[in-house]
Design a protein around this motif. Structure first.
Motif, PDB file in Angstrom:
ATOM      1  N   ASP A 121       0.832  -1.204   0.000  1.00  0.00           N
ATOM      2  CA  ASP A 121       0.000   0.000   0.000  1.00  0.00           C
ATOM      3  C   ASP A 121       0.871   1.261   0.000  1.00  0.00           C
ATOM      4  O   ASP A 121       0.612   2.227   0.722  1.00  0.00           O
ATOM      5  CB  ASP A 121      -0.945   0.015   1.207  1.00  0.00           C
ATOM      6  N   THR A 122       1.909   1.233  -0.825  1.00  0.00           N
ATOM      7  CA  THR A 122       2.803   2.383  -0.981  1.00  0.00           C
ATOM      8  C   THR A 122       2.193   3.308  -2.017  1.00  0.00           C
ATOM      9  O   THR A 122       2.195   3.010  -3.212  1.00  0.00           O
ATOM     10  CB  THR A 122       4.206   1.920  -1.426  1.00  0.00           C
ATOM     11  N   HIS A 142      -7.211   0.248  -9.417  1.00  0.00           N
ATOM     12  CA  HIS A 142      -6.860   1.220  -8.386  1.00  0.00           C
ATOM     13  C   HIS A 142      -7.005   2.648  -8.912  1.00  0.00           C
ATOM     14  O   HIS A 142      -6.805   2.918 -10.097  1.00  0.00           O
ATOM     15  CB  HIS A 142      -5.424   0.993  -7.908  1.00  0.00           C
ATOM     16  N   SER A 143      -7.328   3.551  -8.011  1.00  0.00           N
ATOM     17  CA  SER A 143      -7.400   4.966  -8.353  1.00  0.00           C
ATOM     18  C   SER A 143      -5.976   5.520  -8.405  1.00  0.00           C
ATOM     19  O   SER A 143      -5.212   5.380  -7.444  1.00  0.00           O
ATOM     20  CB  SER A 143      -8.221   5.720  -7.304  1.00  0.00           C
ATOM     21  N   VAL A 144      -5.624   6.162  -9.529  1.00  0.00           N
ATOM     22  CA  VAL A 144      -4.247   6.603  -9.753  1.00  0.00           C
ATOM     23  C   VAL A 144      -4.239   8.026 -10.307  1.00  0.00           C
ATOM     24  O   VAL A 144      -5.053   8.375 -11.172  1.00  0.00           O
ATOM     25  CB  VAL A 144      -3.517   5.681 -10.760  1.00  0.00           C
ATOM     26  N   PHE A 151      -3.192   6.267  -5.317  1.00  0.00           N
ATOM     27  CA  PHE A 151      -1.819   6.129  -5.783  1.00  0.00           C
ATOM     28  C   PHE A 151      -1.449   7.378  -6.585  1.00  0.00           C
ATOM     29  O   PHE A 151      -2.221   7.828  -7.436  1.00  0.00           O
ATOM     30  CB  PHE A 151      -1.664   4.890  -6.670  1.00  0.00           C
ATOM     31  N   VAL A 152      -0.281   7.923  -6.296  1.00  0.00           N
ATOM     32  CA  VAL A 152       0.224   9.087  -7.026  1.00  0.00           C
ATOM     33  C   VAL A 152       1.555   8.699  -7.657  1.00  0.00           C
ATOM     34  O   VAL A 152       2.485   8.283  -6.962  1.00  0.00           O
ATOM     35  CB  VAL A 152       0.410  10.303  -6.098  1.00  0.00           C
ATOM     36  N   VAL A 153       1.636   8.816  -8.974  1.00  0.00           N
ATOM     37  CA  VAL A 153       2.871   8.510  -9.697  1.00  0.00           C
ATOM     38  C   VAL A 153       3.429   9.817 -10.237  1.00  0.00           C
ATOM     39  O   VAL A 153       2.768  10.512 -11.011  1.00  0.00           O
ATOM     40  CB  VAL A 153       2.618   7.520 -10.852  1.00  0.00           C
ATOM     41  N   LEU A 154       4.635  10.154  -9.805  1.00  0.00           N
ATOM     42  CA  LEU A 154       5.267  11.407 -10.197  1.00  0.00           C
ATOM     43  C   LEU A 154       6.391  11.142 -11.192  1.00  0.00           C
ATOM     44  O   LEU A 154       7.331  10.409 -10.903  1.00  0.00           O
ATOM     45  CB  LEU A 154       5.827  12.126  -8.967  1.00  0.00           C
TER      46      LEU A 154
END
Length: 578
Positions: A328-329, A358-360, A447-450
């Protein structure tokens, strides 16, 4: 007309600049040009102003900001303008005269004002300008070859004369007398001369280095336009890494050649108007002095068999996705030198997470804005949202926010001081950092992908919470909660997965190692290394690509040895150079 690039064809100007997006090969071309010119009996100075310079790796010689003779190449000297070292020297130049004369608290305050990234850029530019106008160097060398920073850094560097001149001309209150500008106030004329030198086609030639890839061409076109707007029109285009064959029965090579032809066919009109040179793709990496000397030799393609080593048994991005879901990172960051594929990696991870329901949220802080190109043709799941941090828009909003907060409590003179302070170029970095922190805060809910910017920018963002702490307090009156929480979140492995992206080549691996070291010093431990754009993983039999694949094995082994069980491998495909 297009011709093979060779130093014999270079314009006869003293200053030669090679610039372009990170990873396009400008260091190799600049270094090979300098070596060839020196071998031809010329006195040559090779200079790097790149925060991620790798010239000392190329020559296996420790470099500093002092001219250093390369022992094995007569006539060649090199130096590296290290921004951090330049900033330390610059900071002491400003603060030193006040030591022992002002209270310690005042000295600490001055040092704090000079602790930000803005000081680093100003200091590097200060040395760059001094060198460009140095009469002794100009007389001692026939050529001064500049291996400049990746395009975003380069444009920033070259824009500084105009930006700071405007700032100096409109400055009446001395708001920055103890800040980064304090060491520059007596050099306006010198900067004007530098601008004139850069734009003078009899003194300077600027080579835009690109690869035959969509995003690289896009960046070169943008850079060319911005340089043109600055009055720097003495530009040449160098397209590096063109496959020497026109077609191939090998499926990987066929795709590779097709994509290159397509990119060349879609070359932007503005670039078409520039004198154009081409450099072929070599089966071997042009490393070391012998490799640089062979760079311009006309050799036919040598037949090679497929790499003898089998493709490594390493997982792809699916292993990373499975782990972040299991733990759950929520905050995922891709980091690496420009051109290694951070954008495509970020997009791939986000799409895989969203594909699993998943919400991203996917976003970019890359000033080159490659995210939209990386997602071209992709079907975006409903659970995935996308955004970009626009530096100009964020700066405008930040200024408005600060002024709205303080205007009612300040008199006219104090308000004028704040407005002038907000006109400093430092403000943009503070504004972008605020937006970055707000986006990262969304990881509490999804989830946030930068997709972070190239290495130098990334480190500035990571340092911002500490380096700009007092600057933010001074500018806004308080420290936003998301800003205070960001660095601890980045340092918490359960909350943040840092993915270091590299290529299976010498320089990208060395640069990624340096990045990891800097992350470690900031208390951040990368979760994974991702080796991108691997031809070895494709088992290609194309003579050129197989030759390059054979050289990948050692670097893949090097990474896996230091990161056992934490290394991912992604094979070459048409978009992963973004």
């Amino acid at each position: 007309m297009t011709m093979r690039f060779h130093p014999d064809h270079l314009p006869e100007t003293k200053h030669l600049f090679f610039t372009g997006k990170g990873g396009v090969g400008k260091t190799s071309i600049a270094a090979a040009s300098a070596v060839t010119l020196a071998d031809n009996g010329k006195q040559v100075l090779l200079v790097s102003t790149d925060p991620a310079s790798n010239l000392q790796d190329v020559f296996d010689t420790e470099l500093s900001n002092e001219q250093t003779a390369i022992p094995s190449i007569h006539g060649l000297h090199a130096l590296n303008i290290n921004p951090e070292e330049a900033a330390a020297a610059y900071r002491e130049k400003v603060v030193g005269p006040y030591r022992g004369k002002l209270p310690d608290a005042a000295i600490r305050s001055m040092e704090e004002q000079l602790s930000g990234a803005c000081t680093v850029e100003i200091a590097a530019f200060d040395e760059f300008t001094t060198l460009l106008r140095d009469t002794k160097s100009n007389q001692a060398f026939d050529y001064i070859v500049f291996d400049t920073a990746p395009t975003g850094h380069t444009l920033r560097l070259l824009q500084l004369p105009t930006a700071w001149s405007d700032f100096l001309e409109t400055s009446t209150h001395g708001a920055s007398c103890l800040g980064p500008m304090s060491g520059l106030k007596d050099k306006e004329e010198l900067y004007n001369q530098t601008t004139a030198t850069l734009a003078d086609e009899e003194q300077t030639s600027l080579f835009l280095v690109t690869r035959p890839e969509d995003t690289s061409m896009y960046e070169a076109n943008r850079a060319s336009a911005e340089l043109h707007d600055l009055g720097i029109k003495n530009q040449y285009l160098v397209i590096n890494g063109i496959h020497p064959l026109d077609s191939s029965e090998d499926s990987v090579a066929a795709e590779f050649i097709h994509n290159q032809k397509q990119a060349l066919h879609e070359l932007p009109n503005a670039l078409h108007s520039l004198p154009q040179y081409q450099v072929p793709l070599f089966a071997e990496n042009m490393e070391g002095e012998n490799g640089l000397r062979a760079f311009f030799q006309n050799e036919s393609v040598q037949e090679k068999t497929a790499a003898s080593a089998p493709p490594p048994d390493l997982p792809g991005t699916e292993a990373i996705v499975e782990e972040v879901i299991k733990n759950d990172t929520r905050l995922i960051m891709t980091m690496g030198k420009g051109g290694v594929g951070k954008t495509t990696t970020a997009a791939s991870l986000a799409l895989e997470l969203a594909g699993k329901g998943h919400s991203v949220h996917l976003t970019t802080t890359d000033p080159a804005n490659h995210l939209s190109l990386a997602l071209t043709g992709q079907s975006i799941p409903a659970s995935m949202t996308i955004s970009q941090l626009d530096p100009k828009a964020e700066t405008k909003a930040y200024k408005q926010s600060v002024l709205a907060r303080v205007s009612a409590d300040l008199d006219e003179d104090s308000l004028a001081y704040i407005k002038e302070d907000l006109d400093s170029p430092c403000t943009e970095e503070i504004a972008v950092f605020h937006a970055f922190a707000k986006t990262a805060a969304r990881a509490k809910e999804e989830f946030v992908v930068l997709d972070t910017a190239p290495t130098g920018h990334t480190l500035l963002l990571l340092d911002a919470a500490e380096s700009y702490h007092q600057e933010v307090l001074r500018s806004t009156g308080d420290l936003p909660e998301e800003v205070k929480e960001l660095l601890p979140r980045l340092r918490h492995s359960k909350e943040t997965a840092v993915i270091v992206v590299s290529l299976p080549e010498a320089t990208p691996v060395l640069e990624a190692n340096r990045l990891e070291h800097d992350l470690n010093r900031a208390g951040i431990e990368p979760s994974w290394w991702l080796i991108n754009h691997s031809f070895l993983a494709t088992a290609t039999t194309d003579p050129v690509l197989a030759g390059r694949a054979a050289h990948e094995a050692d670097w893949i082994d090097e990474v896996t040895k230091h990161h056992p069980g934490r290394t991912s491998l992604v094979s070459y495909h048409s978009t992963n150079s973004v």
